[in-house]
Design a protein around this motif. Structure first.
Motif, mmCIF file in Angstrom:
data_model
loop_
_atom_site.group_PDB
_atom_site.id
_atom_site.type_symbol
_atom_site.label_atom_id
_atom_site.label_comp_id
_atom_site.label_asym_id
_atom_site.label_seq_id
_atom_site.Cartn_x
_atom_site.Cartn_y
_atom_site.Cartn_z
ATOM 1 N N ARG A 159 6.017 56.428 1.057
ATOM 2 C CA ARG A 159 6.059 56.778 1.786
ATOM 3 C C ARG A 159 7.315 57.423 2.227
ATOM 4 N NH1 ARG A 159 3.099 56.028 6.361
ATOM 5 N NH2 ARG A 159 2.324 54.461 5.953
ATOM 6 N N PRO A 176 8.038 60.220 7.235
ATOM 7 C CA PRO A 176 7.403 58.943 6.438
ATOM 8 C C PRO A 176 6.061 58.880 6.938
ATOM 9 C CG PRO A 176 9.182 57.970 6.626
ATOM 10 C CD PRO A 176 9.717 58.805 7.330
ATOM 11 N N ILE A 179 3.239 62.194 6.196
ATOM 12 C CA ILE A 179 3.437 61.490 4.956
ATOM 13 C C ILE A 179 1.991 60.673 4.274
ATOM 14 C CG2 ILE A 179 4.182 61.374 2.080
ATOM 15 C CD1 ILE A 179 6.701 61.377 3.027
ATOM 16 N N ILE A 181 -0.652 59.319 0.875
ATOM 17 C CA ILE A 181 -1.181 59.512 -0.651
ATOM 18 C C ILE A 181 -2.067 59.601 -0.690
ATOM 19 C CG2 ILE A 181 0.178 58.634 -2.295
ATOM 20 C CD1 ILE A 181 2.673 59.002 -0.749
ATOM 21 N N TRP A 327 0.883 63.747 -3.503
ATOM 22 C CA TRP A 327 0.917 63.087 -1.810
ATOM 23 C C TRP A 327 1.131 64.848 -1.106
ATOM 24 C CZ3 TRP A 327 4.251 61.962 -5.869
ATOM 25 C CH2 TRP A 327 5.016 62.881 -6.525
ATOM 26 N N GLN A 354 1.485 53.071 -6.190
ATOM 27 C CA GLN A 354 2.303 53.534 -5.713
ATOM 28 C C GLN A 354 3.540 52.561 -5.646
ATOM 29 O OE1 GLN A 354 0.271 54.329 -1.569
ATOM 30 N NE2 GLN A 354 -1.711 53.958 -2.598
#
Length: 475
Positions: A159, A176, A179, A181, A327, A354
């Motif tokens: 992120r 971040p 965000i 995922i 994302w 990731q």
């Protein structure tokens, strides 16, 4: 099959309750395991000493059972190779035909020779060596806690890197912490749709040209879709204000799918102003935002208003769809409800993938890979456009400035016959009508949506020959 390791006795799951004593019961259980295929031909069995210890019986009992089954042909024994299941031809049941769900127009059962499906990338060019190197570095540096239960938002390493990249490359304004995922774009769209439904929303505007399974995701969340007209300037976002009960709109602003046009600046502003005024959201699908050729990159719509635009990006086009990495950049007020929903059991992307993507991006390998793929895709696009101009000048092509597909205009009434002709020439190709919302009031337009991402470079000339041979008026 050459299994060089021995199966542990406790893993054989042998039932020794059959009548006739332990040896007879052991032989019967081993025969059943071989007969049913649980023990495949070539499987190495544990030694008589090991199996006897695991089963709690005498070693001689196991040795005698093995010897008799060897004599019967169920097992084989060679010096230095141990005891194995004998190679035999056993009757098998006919496998059940796999069941699949179509995500687009039907294909020739024999399968196409060349795949011109739009939106598909060149997975053969996946950067295996660089990805493997990044995976090794990421695995070495990963903290122990990374291999525990996955955080709903995704790994902080990815992120953080994504926040820097999206700000630099796509003009996204992001922290971040905003965000999330996802295991693909579809999961992200489903999560947001379900949150919107829980907040009382009922209808979502979608572009009149688009993907049916995106509309399906929205409707499965309990929402209804309303088509938004699309023309040469992109989606008509000015019409949003006149749609009753609509407070969310799914758009592809940078490169409308499939028509290939960018959203006009006035319409970008209209979309954002509508979201602010209505208190709604624009769901921005930036599916191929990095793939630009003949124009300056169109920045993300999210940069105009991070509080009313949900940005959705993916690695499917830039790397490979099999990674299942995408994302979302969420407005503040959607972060907590989306994470709460995702924590209830939604599929999480693998931690190692990731961490690898984070390392791949931070090392500069992602940018290098993108530069190489842009050059490769642009060469293919140029070949396609040049071949059409030279050998089919009566055919107009559009949507060529970006992405992985072009629109090939056709004479009225010829789209279906052209799709069929293409199949006869071994091409998997799709007509524009297959991407049209069936509830939309759109003017008839015949065209092919020709993807050029999948065919390998060495066969692309043959692809173009087959396509040109199938075009109407081109013999």
């Amino acid at each position: 099959m050459d299994n060089s390791w021995a199966t542990f006795g406790r893993d054989l799951h042998l039932d020794l309750t059959a009548p006739g004593g332990l040896r007879a019961a052991l032989m019967s259980a081993l025969r059943d395991a071989v007969r049913t295929g649980r023990l495949a031909p070539g499987t190495r069995l544990p030694s008589s000493r090991s199996l006897a210890a695991d089963l709690g019986i005498a070693r001689n009992t196991v040795a005698d059972a093995y010897a008799e089954l060897v004599a019967e042909g169920w097992l084989s024994a060679r010096q230095g190779s141990g005891t194995r299941v004998a190679e035999r031809t056993l009757p098998r049941e006919a496998p059940e035909a796999p069941r699949t769900r179509s995500r687009g127009p039907a294909r020739d059962p024999a399968g196409p020779r060349y795949d011109l499906t739009p939106g598909t990338s060149d997975v053969a060019s996946f950067p295996r060596t660089a990805w493997l190197a990044a995976a090794r570095r990421a695995l070495t540096a990963a903290p122990n806690e990374a291999f525990g239960f996955t955080l709903p938002a995704g790994r902080p390493e990815l992120r953080t890197v994504l926040a820097d990249y999206l700000a630099r490359a796509r003009g996204v304004r992001v922290d971040p912490d905003r965000i999330v995922i996802c295991a693909g774009f579809m999961q992200g769209l489903a999560l947001v749709s379900r949150v919107l439904r829980a907040e009382g929303e009922g209808r979502v505007a979608v572009e009149s040209y688009g993907l049916d399974f995106h509309r399906d995701v929205i409707t499965r969340a309990g929402l209804r879709t309303v088509p938004l007209p699309v023309d040469e300037l992109g989606a008509d976002t000015g019409a949003l204000a006149g749609l009753d009960g609509v407070r969310a709109a799914l758009l592809t602003p940078a490169h409308q799918f499939p028509t290939g046009v960018p959203l006009h600046p006035d319409r970008r502003a209209a979309a954002v102003n509508w979201a602010r005024t209505s208190g709604g959201y624009v769901l921005e699908d930036d599916y191929d935002g990095e793939l630009r050729y003949d124009r300056q990159p169109v920045g993300a719509l999210q940069g105009l208003d991070p509080d009313h635009v949900v940005y959705l990006g993916t690695a499917s086009k830039s790397l490979a769809p099999g990674l299942r990495l995408a994302w979302m950049v969420l407005p503040d007020r959607l972060v907590d409800p989306v994470l709460a929903l995702k924590a209830t059991g939604e599929w999480q992307s693998g931690v190692l993938d990731q961490l690898t993507l984070a390392e791949f991006m931070s090392s500069g390998a992602y940018d290098r890979h993108l530069r190489g793929m842009r050059l490769r895709y642009r060469r293919r696009r140029d070949q396609l456009v040049a071949a059409l101009a030279e050998r089919a000048p009566h055919i107009h092509v559009s949507g060529i400035a970006a992405g992985l597909h072009v629109i090939v205009e056709l004479p009225p009434g010829t789209e279906q016959s052209m799709v069929q002709a293409a199949r006869w020439h071994g091409l998997a190709v799709h007509g524009l009508k297959s991407f049209t919302d069936p509830t939309a009031d759109t003017a008839p337009r015949d065209a092919l949506v020709v993807g050029y991402g999948t065919p390998p470079d060495h066969s692309f000339a043959g692809v173009l020959d087959a396509l040109l041979a199938a075009l109407p008026g081109n013999g």
